[in-house]
Motif scaffolding. Structure first.
Motif, short mmCIF file in Angstrom:
data_model
loop_
_atom_site.label_atom_id
_atom_site.label_comp_id
_atom_site.label_asym_id
_atom_site.label_seq_id
_atom_site.Cartn_x
_atom_site.Cartn_y
_atom_site.Cartn_z
N MET A 1 22.15 -24.50 -5.60
CA MET A 1 23.56 -24.80 -5.73
C MET A 1 24.16 -23.92 -6.82
N ASN A 2 25.24 -23.24 -6.51
CA ASN A 2 25.94 -22.40 -7.47
C ASN A 2 26.87 -23.26 -8.32
N LEU A 3 26.77 -23.10 -9.63
CA LEU A 3 27.62 -23.86 -10.54
C LEU A 3 28.31 -22.92 -11.52
N SER A 4 29.55 -23.24 -11.85
CA SER A 4 30.24 -22.50 -12.90
C SER A 4 29.56 -22.82 -14.23
N GLN A 5 29.86 -22.03 -15.25
CA GLN A 5 29.24 -22.29 -16.54
C GLN A 5 29.54 -23.71 -17.03
N SER A 6 30.76 -24.18 -16.88
CA SER A 6 31.10 -25.52 -17.37
C SER A 6 30.35 -26.60 -16.58
N GLU A 7 30.25 -26.42 -15.26
CA GLU A 7 29.50 -27.40 -14.45
C GLU A 7 28.02 -27.38 -14.79
N TRP A 8 27.47 -26.19 -14.94
CA TRP A 8 26.05 -25.98 -15.25
C TRP A 8 25.72 -26.63 -16.60
N THR A 9 26.56 -26.35 -17.60
CA THR A 9 26.35 -26.89 -18.94
C THR A 9 26.48 -28.40 -18.96
N GLN A 10 27.47 -28.93 -18.24
CA GLN A 10 27.69 -30.37 -18.19
C GLN A 10 26.50 -31.08 -17.56
N ARG A 11 26.05 -30.60 -16.39
CA ARG A 11 24.90 -31.20 -15.73
C ARG A 11 23.66 -31.15 -16.61
N LEU A 12 23.45 -29.97 -17.22
CA LEU A 12 22.28 -29.78 -18.06
C LEU A 12 22.27 -30.75 -19.24
N SER A 13 23.41 -30.96 -19.84
CA SER A 13 23.49 -31.84 -21.02
C SER A 13 23.21 -33.30 -20.68
N GLU A 14 23.40 -33.66 -19.42
CA GLU A 14 23.20 -35.05 -18.99
C GLU A 14 21.87 -35.26 -18.27
N ASP A 15 21.05 -34.21 -18.17
CA ASP A 15 19.84 -34.24 -17.35
C ASP A 15 18.59 -34.33 -18.21
N ASP A 16 17.91 -35.48 -18.15
CA ASP A 16 16.67 -35.68 -18.91
C ASP A 16 15.47 -35.04 -18.22
N ASN A 17 15.67 -34.52 -17.02
CA ASN A 17 14.58 -33.96 -16.23
C ASN A 17 14.78 -32.46 -16.00
N ALA A 18 15.45 -31.81 -16.95
CA ALA A 18 15.87 -30.43 -16.77
C ALA A 18 14.88 -29.42 -17.32
N VAL A 19 14.80 -28.29 -16.62
CA VAL A 19 14.08 -27.11 -17.09
C VAL A 19 15.02 -25.92 -16.93
N ILE A 20 15.19 -25.13 -17.99
CA ILE A 20 16.01 -23.93 -17.93
C ILE A 20 15.08 -22.76 -17.61
N LEU A 21 15.41 -22.03 -16.56
CA LEU A 21 14.57 -20.92 -16.11
C LEU A 21 15.36 -19.61 -16.16
N ASP A 22 14.85 -18.67 -16.94
CA ASP A 22 15.44 -17.34 -17.09
C ASP A 22 14.61 -16.40 -16.22
N VAL A 23 15.22 -15.76 -15.22
CA VAL A 23 14.47 -14.89 -14.30
C VAL A 23 14.70 -13.40 -14.60
N ARG A 24 15.19 -13.09 -15.80
CA ARG A 24 15.43 -11.70 -16.18
C ARG A 24 14.14 -11.01 -16.62
N THR A 25 14.25 -9.71 -16.84
CA THR A 25 13.11 -8.93 -17.34
C THR A 25 12.90 -9.21 -18.82
N PRO A 26 11.70 -8.92 -19.34
CA PRO A 26 11.47 -9.10 -20.79
C PRO A 26 12.45 -8.29 -21.64
N GLU A 27 12.83 -7.09 -21.17
CA GLU A 27 13.78 -6.26 -21.90
C GLU A 27 15.15 -6.95 -21.99
N GLU A 28 15.57 -7.58 -20.90
CA GLU A 28 16.84 -8.30 -20.92
C GLU A 28 16.76 -9.52 -21.83
#
Length: 102
Positions: free
Chosen positions: A1-28
């Motif tokens: 599901m695509n979320l805007s930054q505000s939606e993403w941040t809001q959901r994340l702040s209320e989610d006790d079961n959350a994992v943040i996953l960064d799929v960028r390169t180590p250089e990034e």
């Protein structure tokens, strides 16, 4: 599901079961990350799939990359692997206005 930054941040702040996953390169990632994110580089191809398969599919994954394209692809791959709750940060890290760590 695509979320805007505000939606993403809001959901994340209320989610006790959350994992943040960064799929960028180590250089990034060296330019900074969203706090508490784990990094699995999507460019690792099959290695990315192997690493994702080690994750708990019952968690909710908040996924980001630099601009939103790779993280959308990562969400699609994860959904195919049985992950039900993946949330793509539209605009990615380059538009991120929240907290960052280096």
């Amino acid at each position: 599901m695509n979320l805007s930054q505000s939606e993403w941040t809001q959901r994340l702040s209320e989610d006790d079961n959350a994992v943040i996953l960064d799929v960028r390169t180590p250089e990034e990632c060296a330019e900074g990350i969203i706090p508490n994110a784990i990094n699995i580089d999507i460019y690792k191809g099959q290695g990315f799939i192997y690493a994702v398969q080690e994750l708990d599919p019952n968690k909710n994954y908040y996924v980001y990359c630099k601009a939103g394209g790779r993280s959308q692809q990562a969400c699609n791959i994860m959904n195919e692997l049985g992950f039900e709750n993946t949330y793509n940060l539209m605009g990615g890290f380059m538009n991120w206005e929240g907290e960052k760590t280096v």
